[in-house]
Motif scaffolding. Structure first.
Motif, PDB file in Angstrom:
ATOM      1  N   LYS A  70      75.188   7.724 -39.036  1.00 20.74           N
ATOM      2  CA  LYS A  70      75.401   8.851 -38.133  1.00 20.74           C
ATOM      3  C   LYS A  70      76.217   8.423 -36.921  1.00 20.74           C
ATOM      4  O   LYS A  70      75.921   7.418 -36.291  1.00 20.74           O
ATOM      5  CB  LYS A  70      74.051   9.423 -37.673  1.00 20.74           C
ATOM      6  CG  LYS A  70      74.167  10.664 -36.814  1.00 20.74           C
ATOM      7  CD  LYS A  70      72.796  11.188 -36.434  1.00 20.74           C
ATOM      8  CE  LYS A  70      72.900  12.437 -35.571  1.00 20.74           C
ATOM      9  NZ  LYS A  70      71.553  12.939 -35.160  1.00 20.74           N
ATOM     10  N   GLN A  71      77.237   9.213 -36.603  1.00 20.08           N
ATOM     11  CA  GLN A  71      78.101   8.986 -35.434  1.00 20.08           C
ATOM     12  C   GLN A  71      78.641   7.553 -35.386  1.00 20.08           C
ATOM     13  O   GLN A  71      78.483   6.848 -34.369  1.00 20.08           O
ATOM     14  CB  GLN A  71      77.348   9.315 -34.140  1.00 20.08           C
ATOM     15  CG  GLN A  71      76.990  10.782 -33.979  1.00 20.08           C
ATOM     16  CD  GLN A  71      78.226  11.633 -33.715  1.00 20.08           C
ATOM     17  OE1 GLN A  71      78.941  11.439 -32.751  1.00 20.08           O
ATOM     18  NE2 GLN A  71      78.480  12.576 -34.612  1.00 20.08           N
ATOM     19  N   PRO A  72      79.299   7.071 -36.460  1.00 20.86           N
ATOM     20  CA  PRO A  72      79.820   5.702 -36.427  1.00 20.86           C
ATOM     21  C   PRO A  72      80.860   5.518 -35.332  1.00 20.86           C
ATOM     22  O   PRO A  72      81.607   6.448 -34.992  1.00 20.86           O
ATOM     23  CB  PRO A  72      80.438   5.527 -37.819  1.00 20.86           C
ATOM     24  CG  PRO A  72      80.680   6.905 -38.323  1.00 20.86           C
ATOM     25  CD  PRO A  72      79.612   7.753 -37.732  1.00 20.86           C
ATOM     26  N   GLN A  73      80.907   4.315 -34.783  1.00 22.60           N
ATOM     27  CA  GLN A  73      81.899   3.972 -33.763  1.00 22.60           C
ATOM     28  C   GLN A  73      83.232   3.702 -34.462  1.00 22.60           C
ATOM     29  O   GLN A  73      83.345   2.810 -35.299  1.00 22.60           O
ATOM     30  CB  GLN A  73      81.436   2.739 -32.985  1.00 22.60           C
ATOM     31  CG  GLN A  73      80.142   2.955 -32.235  1.00 22.60           C
ATOM     32  CD  GLN A  73      79.563   1.665 -31.681  1.00 22.60           C
ATOM     33  OE1 GLN A  73      80.207   0.615 -31.737  1.00 22.60           O
ATOM     34  NE2 GLN A  73      78.341   1.723 -31.185  1.00 22.60           N
ATOM     35  N   TYR A  74      84.247   4.494 -34.086  1.00 24.03           N
ATOM     36  CA  TYR A  74      85.529   4.460 -34.790  1.00 24.03           C
ATOM     37  C   TYR A  74      86.633   4.095 -33.807  1.00 24.03           C
ATOM     38  O   TYR A  74      86.783   4.721 -32.763  1.00 24.03           O
ATOM     39  CB  TYR A  74      85.796   5.821 -35.426  1.00 24.03           C
ATOM     40  CG  TYR A  74      87.116   5.917 -36.165  1.00 24.03           C
ATOM     41  CD1 TYR A  74      87.301   5.211 -37.348  1.00 24.03           C
ATOM     42  CD2 TYR A  74      88.152   6.706 -35.680  1.00 24.03           C
ATOM     43  CE1 TYR A  74      88.501   5.294 -38.032  1.00 24.03           C
ATOM     44  CE2 TYR A  74      89.349   6.792 -36.361  1.00 24.03           C
ATOM     45  CZ  TYR A  74      89.524   6.079 -37.534  1.00 24.03           C
ATOM     46  OH  TYR A  74      90.717   6.159 -38.202  1.00 24.03           O
ATOM     47  N   LEU A  75      87.416   3.062 -34.144  1.00 21.12           N
ATOM     48  CA  LEU A  75      88.521   2.614 -33.297  1.00 21.12           C
ATOM     49  C   LEU A  75      89.781   3.380 -33.668  1.00 21.12           C
ATOM     50  O   LEU A  75      90.216   3.349 -34.822  1.00 21.12           O
ATOM     51  CB  LEU A  75      88.740   1.111 -33.474  1.00 21.12           C
ATOM     52  CG  LEU A  75      89.804   0.468 -32.576  1.00 21.12           C
ATOM     53  CD1 LEU A  75      89.373   0.512 -31.114  1.00 21.12           C
ATOM     54  CD2 LEU A  75      90.069  -0.971 -33.017  1.00 21.12           C
ATOM     55  N   GLN A  76      90.382   4.059 -32.693  1.00 15.90           N
ATOM     56  CA  GLN A  76      91.559   4.862 -32.967  1.00 15.90           C
ATOM     57  C   GLN A  76      92.555   4.747 -31.808  1.00 15.90           C
ATOM     58  O   GLN A  76      92.178   4.456 -30.677  1.00 15.90           O
ATOM     59  CB  GLN A  76      91.178   6.325 -33.173  1.00 15.90           C
ATOM     60  CG  GLN A  76      90.535   6.992 -31.973  1.00 15.90           C
ATOM     61  CD  GLN A  76      90.044   8.383 -32.301  1.00 15.90           C
ATOM     62  OE1 GLN A  76      89.241   8.571 -33.203  1.00 15.90           O
ATOM     63  NE2 GLN A  76      90.537   9.355 -31.560  1.00 15.90           N
TER      64      GLN A  76
END
Length: 225
Positions: free
Chosen positions: A195-201
């Protein structure tokens, strides 16, 4: 009981210049015309963009579990982890490109305080001395923190912090041994919900990366050995 304190310091420089370009002379002229810009990188070149973060992460937790056996063949384990985390600090953005935001430096400051309880449970059935069936579930997390990047464009908003993501794991399987423990055969099926993974963008300029919490992930499958 568990306690930790971690100091995190990170710096990124995107520079302009090399031995063939007299950046020192250029910087001298620029500093005379507009004092206090602070566009010099540690290696003496022109700093197009610099990002420096200083963060302190603290965590305290209490672990506990208990196992009870029923009818000699069945075992039930219940437990969990009660925790509290604090992640806070600053992220300084500087360099020539920060002039797009009307300032020579941009300072983002934030603190993320979180507390929760992560349970776990398992059920074991000793079918025979050599065959064990089990089912288990557990919840885990990854700590949030202060953002490592800030938007270059004044029209773009990047959150000053990101939060913890959590994952639930469910699995069941068999553990077996044969021929006087000469052969081991294990089978496992699992389901994971993240749930709500930390995503690098990247931001719209492509020069700054930042972390955001997005959507969710579901994973299911099996393993054999």
């Amino acid at each position: 009981l568990y306690w930790s304190r971690q100091m995190v310091s990170d710096r990124l420089d995107i520079t302009l210049g090399n031995a063939a370009i007299p950046t020192g002379e250029i910087l001298g002229i620029v500093n005379q015309l507009v004092p206090g810009l602070g566009l010099e990188a540690p290696d003496g070149t022109i700093d197009l963009l610099s990002s420096q973060s200083r963060v302190t992460v603290k965590e305290a937790a209490l672990f506990a579990d208990v196992t009870r056996r029923f009818w000699q063949r069945l075992e039930l384990t219940l437990g969990g982890r009660l925790y509290k985390t604090s992640s806070g600090g600053t992220n300084d953005l500087g360099g020539a490109l920060t002039l797009l935001r009307g300032s020579t430096t941009v300072v983002d400051q934030a603190i993320v305080d979180e507390k929760a309880f992560n349970p776990h449970a398992s059920l074991l059935l000793h079918i025979t001395p050599d065959i064990l069936a089990y089912a288990a579930t557990a919840k885990g997390f990854r700590v949030g923190g202060v953002q490592s990047g800030a938007a270059l464009l004044p029209t773009e908003q990047i959150p000053a912090e990101f939060h913890s993501d959590t994952i639930w794991n469910y699995e069941t399987g068999l553990r077996t041994q044969w021929f006087h423990r000469q052969l081991h055969l294990d089978l496992t099926g699992f389901l994971e919900r993240w749930k709500q993974p930390q995503y690098l963008q990247p931001d719209s300029t492509g020069l700054i990366n930042f972390i955001s919490n997005v959507g969710g992930v579901k994973s299911e499958g099996g393993e054999a050995s």
